[in-house]
Design a protein around this motif. Sequence first.
Motif, PDB file in Angstrom:
ATOM      1  N   ARG A  43       0.740  -1.359   0.075  1.00 60.80           N
ATOM      2  CA  ARG A  43       0.077   0.020   0.165  1.00 60.80           C
ATOM      3  C   ARG A  43       0.886   1.373  -0.095  1.00 60.80           C
ATOM      4  O   ARG A  43       0.629   2.415   0.381  1.00 60.80           O
ATOM      5  CB  ARG A  43      -0.759   0.030   1.295  1.00 60.80           C
ATOM      6  CG  ARG A  43      -1.851  -0.965   1.128  1.00 60.80           C
ATOM      7  CD  ARG A  43      -3.280  -0.300   0.325  1.00 60.80           C
ATOM      8  NE  ARG A  43      -4.133  -1.413   0.040  1.00 60.80           N
ATOM      9  CZ  ARG A  43      -4.320  -2.106  -1.128  1.00 60.80           C
ATOM     10  NH1 ARG A  43      -3.133  -1.740  -2.056  1.00 60.80           N
ATOM     11  NH2 ARG A  43      -4.853  -2.833  -1.492  1.00 60.80           N
ATOM     12  N   LEU A  44       2.028   1.204  -0.407  1.00 61.69           N
ATOM     13  CA  LEU A  44       3.184   2.384  -0.458  1.00 61.69           C
ATOM     14  C   LEU A  44       2.981   2.970   0.832  1.00 61.69           C
ATOM     15  O   LEU A  44       3.365   4.162   1.123  1.00 61.69           O
ATOM     16  CB  LEU A  44       2.770   3.282  -1.484  1.00 61.69           C
ATOM     17  CG  LEU A  44       2.783   2.908  -2.908  1.00 61.69           C
ATOM     18  CD1 LEU A  44       2.032   4.003  -4.124  1.00 61.69           C
ATOM     19  CD2 LEU A  44       4.087   2.380  -3.389  1.00 61.69           C
ATOM     20  N   ARG A  53       8.615   0.235  -2.870  1.00 60.18           N
ATOM     21  CA  ARG A  53       9.237   1.344  -3.932  1.00 60.18           C
ATOM     22  C   ARG A  53       8.680   2.752  -3.448  1.00 60.18           C
ATOM     23  O   ARG A  53       8.818   3.745  -4.216  1.00 60.18           O
ATOM     24  CB  ARG A  53       8.573   0.993  -5.057  1.00 60.18           C
ATOM     25  CG  ARG A  53       6.984   1.025  -5.328  1.00 60.18           C
ATOM     26  CD  ARG A  53       6.561   0.705  -6.780  1.00 60.18           C
ATOM     27  NE  ARG A  53       5.254   0.713  -6.840  1.00 60.18           N
ATOM     28  CZ  ARG A  53       4.446   1.759  -7.016  1.00 60.18           C
ATOM     29  NH1 ARG A  53       5.283   2.927  -7.151  1.00 60.18           N
ATOM     30  NH2 ARG A  53       3.201   1.493  -7.509  1.00 60.18           N
ATOM     31  N   ALA A  67       2.323   6.878   1.411  1.00 58.28           N
ATOM     32  CA  ALA A  67       1.320   7.364   0.653  1.00 58.28           C
ATOM     33  C   ALA A  67       0.316   8.020   1.324  1.00 58.28           C
ATOM     34  O   ALA A  67      -0.867   8.448   0.597  1.00 58.28           O
ATOM     35  CB  ALA A  67       0.649   6.236  -0.494  1.00 58.28           C
ATOM     36  N   GLY A  68       0.539   8.543   2.714  1.00 61.04           N
ATOM     37  CA  GLY A  68      -0.327   9.398   3.177  1.00 61.04           C
ATOM     38  C   GLY A  68      -1.604   8.245   3.950  1.00 61.04           C
ATOM     39  O   GLY A  68      -1.325   7.114   3.929  1.00 61.04           O
ATOM     40  N   GLN A  69      -2.298   8.995   4.490  1.00 61.48           N
ATOM     41  CA  GLN A  69      -3.645   8.045   5.013  1.00 61.48           C
ATOM     42  C   GLN A  69      -4.076   6.908   4.230  1.00 61.48           C
ATOM     43  O   GLN A  69      -4.254   7.205   2.933  1.00 61.48           O
ATOM     44  CB  GLN A  69      -4.695   9.169   5.260  1.00 61.48           C
ATOM     45  CG  GLN A  69      -5.909   8.377   5.877  1.00 61.48           C
ATOM     46  CD  GLN A  69      -5.979   7.582   7.021  1.00 61.48           C
ATOM     47  OE1 GLN A  69      -5.404   8.017   7.938  1.00 61.48           O
ATOM     48  NE2 GLN A  69      -6.454   6.392   7.129  1.00 61.48           N
ATOM     49  N   ASP A  70      -4.173   5.743   4.785  1.00 63.34           N
ATOM     50  CA  ASP A  70      -4.819   4.742   3.884  1.00 63.34           C
ATOM     51  C   ASP A  70      -6.307   5.017   3.726  1.00 63.34           C
ATOM     52  O   ASP A  70      -7.081   5.172   4.541  1.00 63.34           O
ATOM     53  CB  ASP A  70      -4.685   3.522   4.618  1.00 63.34           C
ATOM     54  CG  ASP A  70      -5.137   2.124   3.845  1.00 63.34           C
ATOM     55  OD1 ASP A  70      -6.273   2.247   3.149  1.00 63.34           O
ATOM     56  OD2 ASP A  70      -4.458   1.384   4.038  1.00 63.34           O
ATOM     57  N   LEU A  71      -6.555   5.284   2.387  1.00 66.02           N
ATOM     58  CA  LEU A  71      -7.738   5.801   1.924  1.00 66.02           C
ATOM     59  C   LEU A  71      -9.070   4.988   1.904  1.00 66.02           C
ATOM     60  O   LEU A  71     -10.103   4.963   2.145  1.00 66.02           O
ATOM     61  CB  LEU A  71      -7.516   6.297   0.490  1.00 66.02           C
ATOM     62  CG  LEU A  71      -6.712   7.842   0.533  1.00 66.02           C
ATOM     63  CD1 LEU A  71      -6.783   8.161  -1.103  1.00 66.02           C
ATOM     64  CD2 LEU A  71      -7.448   8.686   1.304  1.00 66.02           C
ATOM     65  N   ILE A  88     -13.223  12.366  10.401  1.00 66.77           N
ATOM     66  CA  ILE A  88     -11.849  12.472   9.579  1.00 66.77           C
ATOM     67  C   ILE A  88     -10.955  13.343  10.552  1.00 66.77           C
ATOM     68  O   ILE A  88      -9.760  12.988  10.660  1.00 66.77           O
ATOM     69  CB  ILE A  88     -12.008  13.256   8.296  1.00 66.77           C
ATOM     70  CG1 ILE A  88     -12.755  12.170   7.334  1.00 66.77           C
ATOM     71  CG2 ILE A  88     -10.716  13.427   7.663  1.00 66.77           C
ATOM     72  CD1 ILE A  88     -11.773  10.964   6.968  1.00 66.77           C
ATOM     73  N   LEU A 131      -9.152  11.499  13.447  1.00 70.96           N
ATOM     74  CA  LEU A 131      -8.415  10.796  13.033  1.00 70.96           C
ATOM     75  C   LEU A 131      -6.859  11.307  13.075  1.00 70.96           C
ATOM     76  O   LEU A 131      -5.898  10.528  13.412  1.00 70.96           O
ATOM     77  CB  LEU A 131      -8.372  10.417  11.716  1.00 70.96           C
ATOM     78  CG  LEU A 131      -9.489   9.140  11.103  1.00 70.96           C
ATOM     79  CD1 LEU A 131      -9.423   8.971   9.924  1.00 70.96           C
ATOM     80  CD2 LEU A 131      -8.958   7.914  11.991  1.00 70.96           C
ATOM     81  N   LEU A 132      -6.708  12.501  13.123  1.00 74.51           N
ATOM     82  CA  LEU A 132      -5.325  13.292  13.090  1.00 74.51           C
ATOM     83  C   LEU A 132      -4.993  13.057  14.682  1.00 74.51           C
ATOM     84  O   LEU A 132      -3.675  13.505  14.767  1.00 74.51           O
ATOM     85  CB  LEU A 132      -5.545  14.626  12.667  1.00 74.51           C
ATOM     86  CG  LEU A 132      -5.789  14.742  11.169  1.00 74.51           C
ATOM     87  CD1 LEU A 132      -5.904  16.150  10.530  1.00 74.51           C
ATOM     88  CD2 LEU A 132      -4.556  14.150  10.368  1.00 74.51           C
ATOM     89  N   ALA A 147      -0.130  12.787   3.994  1.00 78.53           N
ATOM     90  CA  ALA A 147       0.597  12.795   5.084  1.00 78.53           C
ATOM     91  C   ALA A 147       1.803  12.294   5.088  1.00 78.53           C
ATOM     92  O   ALA A 147       2.752  12.641   6.080  1.00 78.53           O
ATOM     93  CB  ALA A 147      -0.399  12.116   6.189  1.00 78.53           C
ATOM     94  N   PHE A 199      -3.537  16.096  -0.832  1.00 81.57           N
ATOM     95  CA  PHE A 199      -5.007  16.461  -0.156  1.00 81.57           C
ATOM     96  C   PHE A 199      -5.932  16.980  -1.514  1.00 81.57           C
ATOM     97  O   PHE A 199      -7.120  16.745  -1.200  1.00 81.57           O
ATOM     98  CB  PHE A 199      -4.659  17.354   0.901  1.00 81.57           C
ATOM     99  CG  PHE A 199      -3.363  16.913   1.623  1.00 81.57           C
ATOM    100  CD1 PHE A 199      -3.830  15.993   2.841  1.00 81.57           C
ATOM    101  CD2 PHE A 199      -2.139  17.110   1.617  1.00 81.57           C
ATOM    102  CE1 PHE A 199      -2.901  15.508   3.680  1.00 81.57           C
ATOM    103  CE2 PHE A 199      -1.135  16.837   2.474  1.00 81.57           C
ATOM    104  CZ  PHE A 199      -1.631  15.862   3.608  1.00 81.57           C
ATOM    105  N   ASP A 244      -2.377  18.297   6.022  1.00 82.74           N
ATOM    106  CA  ASP A 244      -2.373  17.971   7.376  1.00 82.74           C
ATOM    107  C   ASP A 244      -0.971  17.435   7.988  1.00 82.74           C
ATOM    108  O   ASP A 244      -0.129  17.347   7.066  1.00 82.74           O
ATOM    109  CB  ASP A 244      -3.826  17.339   8.027  1.00 82.74           C
ATOM    110  CG  ASP A 244      -3.702  15.963   7.320  1.00 82.74           C
ATOM    111  OD1 ASP A 244      -2.597  15.525   6.718  1.00 82.74           O
ATOM    112  OD2 ASP A 244      -4.738  15.370   7.344  1.00 82.74           O
TER     113      ASP A 244
END
Length: 258
Positions: free
Chosen positions: A21-22, A56, A60-64, A75, A78-79, A107, A130, A138
């Motif tokens: 998931r990067l 690689r 990739a930031g928050q897992d969408l 949301i 969550l931060l 993120a 974002f 964020d």
Amino acid sequence: MTILVDKHPGYWQITLNRPDRLNALTIEMGAALLAALEEAEADESCRALLLTGAGRGFCAGQDLTAIADAGPGEIGPLLDHYNPVVRKMRDLRVPIVCAVNGVAAGAGANLAFAGDIVLAGRSATFLQAFAKIGLIPDVGGTWFLPRLVGPARARALAMLAEPLPAETAAEWGLIWQAVDDAQLIDEAHRLTARLASQATIAMGLVKRALDAAEINTLDRQLDLERDFQDEAARSPDFREGVRAFLEKRPPAFTGRRT
Ligand code: T3D
């Protein structure tokens, strides 16, 4: 395990570990990262940290997938799971090298900027993703970006959400250096080991002083420098540094308070 910790002489390597998931962030991963930072800080033998990503990507930031069905009001809170990580990275008594081995998005990019020295492989990109999903930067993004690259570039990065190549990021002062991909991890280890052999108390005070300067007047900052310098000078490493200079030899810093 979402986070891997490898202990090297003088420093620890923390690897974000969800490569399929990067290395996208989950609450569990945020908690594991915070726990690793706290553990590193509590261990006197750990005098620097290296943060990188498995596979690689860097992160990739928050897992969408985890927030796809989030309802109103779900949301922001969550931060509360990620912000303590950023606070801990900035407050940590030891320097942190971030080795950005691939894309750093959302993120994930801002997590890298919370480090003290950011190295990136030439193929890495930084993406304030974002805007593409209707959110704002964020995890410190709105604080780091204008300070690192100035308001004009910060606004364009935040609003256009275009990938910024590592070399441009280095030219703009967003990161310290872009290096060849094949050399990134070795270079990051060399740099982290070098930081681990520095006067650790002074390193921690440098971090705090530079962050304090973001809001202080010159007058207040001069007072802070006086106080922090006094603290640094009480450490055995200060005495060792001066002795080593006079004896024309490299210093053997211990990082100890007494
Ligand atoms: O309070 C809150 O929690 C909100 C906080 C928000 C903070 C944020 O970070 S918001 C921003 C979230 N991140 C993104 O929007 C980035 C999404 N990802 C991308 O745009 C692209 O994946 C990348 C530009 C980062 C990389 O592109 P590429 O082409 O190199 O890789 P890919 O094929 O898109 O991704 C590889 C796999 O990772 C893929 O899975 P698959 O198809 O092989 O099964 C992809 O779905 C997955 N992946 C990548 N990013 C995420 C992800 N899965 C979940 N969440 C992700 N963020």
